[in-house]
Design an enzyme around this catalytic site. Structure first.
Site, PDB file in Angstrom:
ATOM      1  N   GLU A 190       0.878 -25.843  -7.356  1.00 44.15           N
ATOM      2  CA  GLU A 190       1.006 -25.438  -8.823  1.00 44.15           C
ATOM      3  C   GLU A 190       1.651 -25.597  -9.307  1.00 44.15           C
ATOM      4  OE1 GLU A 190      -0.808 -22.331  -9.627  1.00 44.15           O
ATOM      5  OE2 GLU A 190      -1.749 -22.660  -7.446  1.00 44.15           O
ATOM      6  N   SER A 464      -7.989  42.833   5.098  1.00 41.26           N
ATOM      7  CA  SER A 464      -7.751  43.182   6.366  1.00 41.26           C
ATOM      8  C   SER A 464      -6.773  42.497   7.071  1.00 41.26           C
ATOM      9  CB  SER A 464      -8.866  43.115   7.580  1.00 41.26           C
ATOM     10  OG  SER A 464      -9.945  44.585   7.020  1.00 41.26           O
TER      11      SER A 464
END
Length: 771
Positions: A190, A464
């Site tokens: 690079e 309940s």
């Protein structure tokens, strides 16, 4: 006489006309004016770019997402754990079959596990090789090379991340932690003049041009690493002269301020190297884990070269989708390294002959368990801002058990599919009883949907499920009530201030008259519960409900006694956790600890416990709730779990079967399931036919310890006559063994107790005649 040659006549220079002279003068003045104006603007622009560079580079360079981990699986001899569950946990933690760190092998009940090592909030767990033998649903042996092992912790599964808006993810690494061959490969391919240029490299551009011409295609770029970093860090990818000009100027400025190593380290952490769903993979350290499942420090040469190869185009050279293309690029990188004498030709040849070594892609984690992650976010909101969670790189250690979560999701999905009603929804939570830690959360039919979280936000009447509060309030008065005490299962009629009549019915439309207290709860008798609640007073029941962890309404009506109050599944779990833990209020937790990016502990969320009920009263209620499962409304659980598991639980059904509930617990785990519709329509399911079946399927697959045999010291068991509530004896017909506060059992004896005494004396008299 010759004539003197005439000199050629000089033509006079044409004079500019006054108008033309004026035009040039204006142009010159305009140019000078433009120059005078442009210079400050250019200087200002340069100053702006310089400020932009330094402020970002010297501040927080990256927003790091928070990593969210499941609870670690602790292994020890005797642990209840099936082989299937262990494999499930290993796969959740991204272990794969094979060799090396993060791998496992299995032969029946024998496992070899090579852990990776992990830093926990309380210390470092080293990487090691474990050998386990699982027999009879538990770990029979746990060893490591050199001998037996008492305890080992697997590294926790990464279950999610909290990302910044750009979804970038990375693992930061210092320059000295990056292998030198990788850096060499990067510079060779690079930017060979990186340590010689000042941000721009004209020789590099020329060399790239020449290389590309020779290859007939683009094999090398002309931008320096500094320019690439500038583009990634500060600019966009648009191809305009303006952007390129800014890039060049900023590259020069960056090099002016910072040394080469600092720029190179930033590049190694910034470069984009892949994509996983919405998650962007940045930096070589994360890319190493993403592609090879291990850290940079252990990568061989060919894998380092492959990572460098990806810089040119992570998508185009993706080794998973384009392996041939990736290998060609990797081999080119290796060849360039050999040409520059970074490695020998022989090393390059050997590396080129090796496979890519890429591991299969792991499942994207950002949205694996959205309902649980929702709970985690709400928990952390008390101490952290959203922007901190998404940018500070926190490590969040949660309580989720992946194997429990997956089974909860499967149980919900199976039952909803079996019912075949698309408008039915469900929610489920599983909680560790001792630790008060949430192990699983399912927020709806689609467990991957990150929308409405019914487990946390669906506030529905609980029916309940509220009844234990009334019975607990009664049993806290042991001088007046015991499990054998008779209460009236008789019709109740109440009229409110507007003259409206309220006359609750039992589910079977029958009234049984006096029934033992335990039976009224086990069979969920509405009339008996209302009579009991009115006898105690609504205030007493509300008080018990609050101490359990419930959130009562501002105004309470008698219908409160039958669960007309709205609660979320999480709040119901909070209430029943108090019962399951023996009367200790334990706020539920989803987070154990938080560490910062450096591994320093920021917060530890310790277990908080407060006693809110006597252990005796809760023990008595739990006894009745075990009766509800063994012979009451929850007896259908026998299809999935034997009575020996000692499950205590309660069904709940609201008017017109709009909501179906079940809350149940064993010694280890508490589970709450809700089934209903988002439009509050009828489901046709009761607590027994709906939520209980999901709970049963789920808990049948979980490892459960045997129930505790111990009883509180303040409790004794007595034989009680079922129909009268009087003290009885074992021989009495229909007598039942019930726990009571010690010394506060029924004062009167049933007639059968004396009858047996007379029979015994007669038998002894006859026996004496023949001796």
């Amino acid at each position: 006489m010759s004539r003197k040659a005439r000199k050629p006549r000089k033509h006079p220079r044409p004079k500019r006309s006054p108008a033309r002279r004026g035009w040039f003068a204006r142009l010159r003045r305009g140019f000078l004016l433009l120059l005078v104006l442009a210079l400050p603007l250019a200087a200002g622009w340069g100053w702006y770019l310089d400020q932009r560079i330094t402020s970002h580079f010297e501040g927080k360079r990256w927003s790091l997402p928070a990593k969210v981990y499941a609870r670690p699986l602790e292994l020890y001899q005797g642990l209840e754990l099936s082989a299937a569950t262990l494999e499930q946990e290993l796969r959740a933690a991204d272990y794969r079959r094979g060799r090396g760190p993060g791998s496992f092998g299995r032969d029946g009940g024998y496992f070899r596990v090579e852990t990776r090592g992990f830093r926990f909030p309380d210390g470092e767990e080293p990487a090691r090789t474990l050998r386990l033998r699982i027999r009879g649903g538990r770990i029979a042996a746990l060893e490591q090379p050199g001998g037996m092992l008492d305890l080992a912790r697997l590294e926790p599964a990464l279950i999610g991340s909290i990302y910044p808006a750009h979804k970038e993810d990375r693992v930061l690494v210092r320059l000295d932690e990056v292998p030198r061959p990788l850096i060499g490969a990067l510079l060779v391919t690079e930017d060979r003049d990186f340590y010689r240029h000042h941000g721009l490299s004209f020789s590099g551009i020329a060399r790239a041009l020449l290389a590309n011409v020779r290859a007939g295609r683009v094999v090398q770029g002309g931008s320096t690493l500094t320019q690439q970093l500038i583009k990634n860090f500060y600019l966009s990818s648009e191809r305009t002269l303006w952007r390129k000009g800014n890039e060049a100027l900023m590259a020069l400025l960056l090099e002016l301020h910072y040394d080469k190593d600092e720029i190179l380290e930033a590049y190694l952490n910034e470069v984009y190297l892949g994509q996983q769903g919405q998650r962007a993979i940045h930096g070589f350290a994360l890319a190493s884990r993403f592609y090879f499942g291990r850290g940079l420090e252990v990568l061989p040469l060919e894998q380092q070269a492959l990572l460098v190869a990806l810089v040119k185009g992570p998508s185009y050279y993706n080794p998973r989708s384009n392996p041939r293309r990736a290998k060609a690029r990797r081999d080119l990188v290796l060849r360039m390294m050999a040409e520059q004498q970074l490695i020998s030709a022989e090393q390059a040849r050997i590396a080129q002959g090796r496979p890519l070594g890429v591991v299969p892609a792991i499942r994207a984690r950002e949205n694996a368990y959205p309902a649980f992650m929702d709970l985690v976010r709400r928990h952390l909101r008390r101490d952290y801002r959203n922007e901190d969670l998404a940018s500070e790189g926190l490590r969040i250690f949660t309580t989720l058990a992946p194997s429990v979560q997956e089974r909860a999701e499967q149980a919900v999905a199976r039952r909803l599919d079996a019912w075949g009603k698309e408008d039915l929804e469900a929610a489920a939570l599983v909680v560790d009883v001792d630790a008060g830690e949430v192990r699983a959360v399912v927020g709806g039919r689609d467990p991957r949907y990150a929308g409405f979280n019914r487990a946390l936000d669906a506030r529905r009447q609980i029916g309940s499920l509220i009844k234990p509060a009334a019975y607990l309030a009664a049993l806290e008065r042991p001088a007046s009530y015991g499990l054998g005490s008779l209460i009236d299962d008789e019709p109740v009629q109440l009229t409110d201030a507007q003259g409206r009549l309220w006359a609750p019915q039992n589910y079977d439309k029958q009234f049984l008259g006096p029934v033992p207290l335990w039976r009224a709860l086990a069979e969920s008798r509405n009339a008996a519960t209302v009579n009991l609640g009115l006898e105690l007073g609504l205030r007493a029941v509300v008080d018990a409900f609050e101490r359990l962890g419930g959130d009562p309404p501002a105004t309470v009506y008698p219908s409160f006694l039958l669960g007309s109050v709205g609660q979320t599944p999480l709040e119901v779990a909070d209430m029943y956790q108090t019962l399951a833990s023996g009367g200790f209020r334990t706020p539920l937790r989803a987070v154990r600890a938080v560490m910062n990016r450096r591994g320093e502990l920021l917060n530890r969320y310790a277990l908080s416990v407060q006693r809110v009920f006597d252990s005796e009263a809760v023990y008595l209620v739990n006894h009745a709730l075990r009766g509800a499962v063994s012979e009451g409304t929850g007896r259908g659980l026998a299809r999935w779990l034997p009575a020996s598991r000692g499950v205590a639980g309660k069904t709940g059904t609201t008017n017109d079967t709009r909501d179906s509930w079940f809350a149940g617990y064993t010694r280890d785990l508490l589970g709450v399931v809700w089934v209903g519709r988002d439009d509050n329509g009828r489901t046709g399911l009761t607590g027994s036919s709906g939520a209980l079946t999901i709970w049963g399927e789920l808990f049948a697959e979980l490892p459960l310890r045997a129930p505790r045999a111990d009883t509180p010291t303040g409790v004794e068991t007595l034989w009680v006559e079922n129909g009268s509530g009087l003290l009885a004896a074992e021989h009495c017909e229909g007598a039942r063994l019930l726990p009571y506060y010690r010394g506060l059992g029924p004062a009167e004896q049933a007639a059968c107790v004396g009858e047996r005494g007379r029979l015994d004396r007669a038998r002894d008299w006859i026996k004496g005649l023949f001796e």
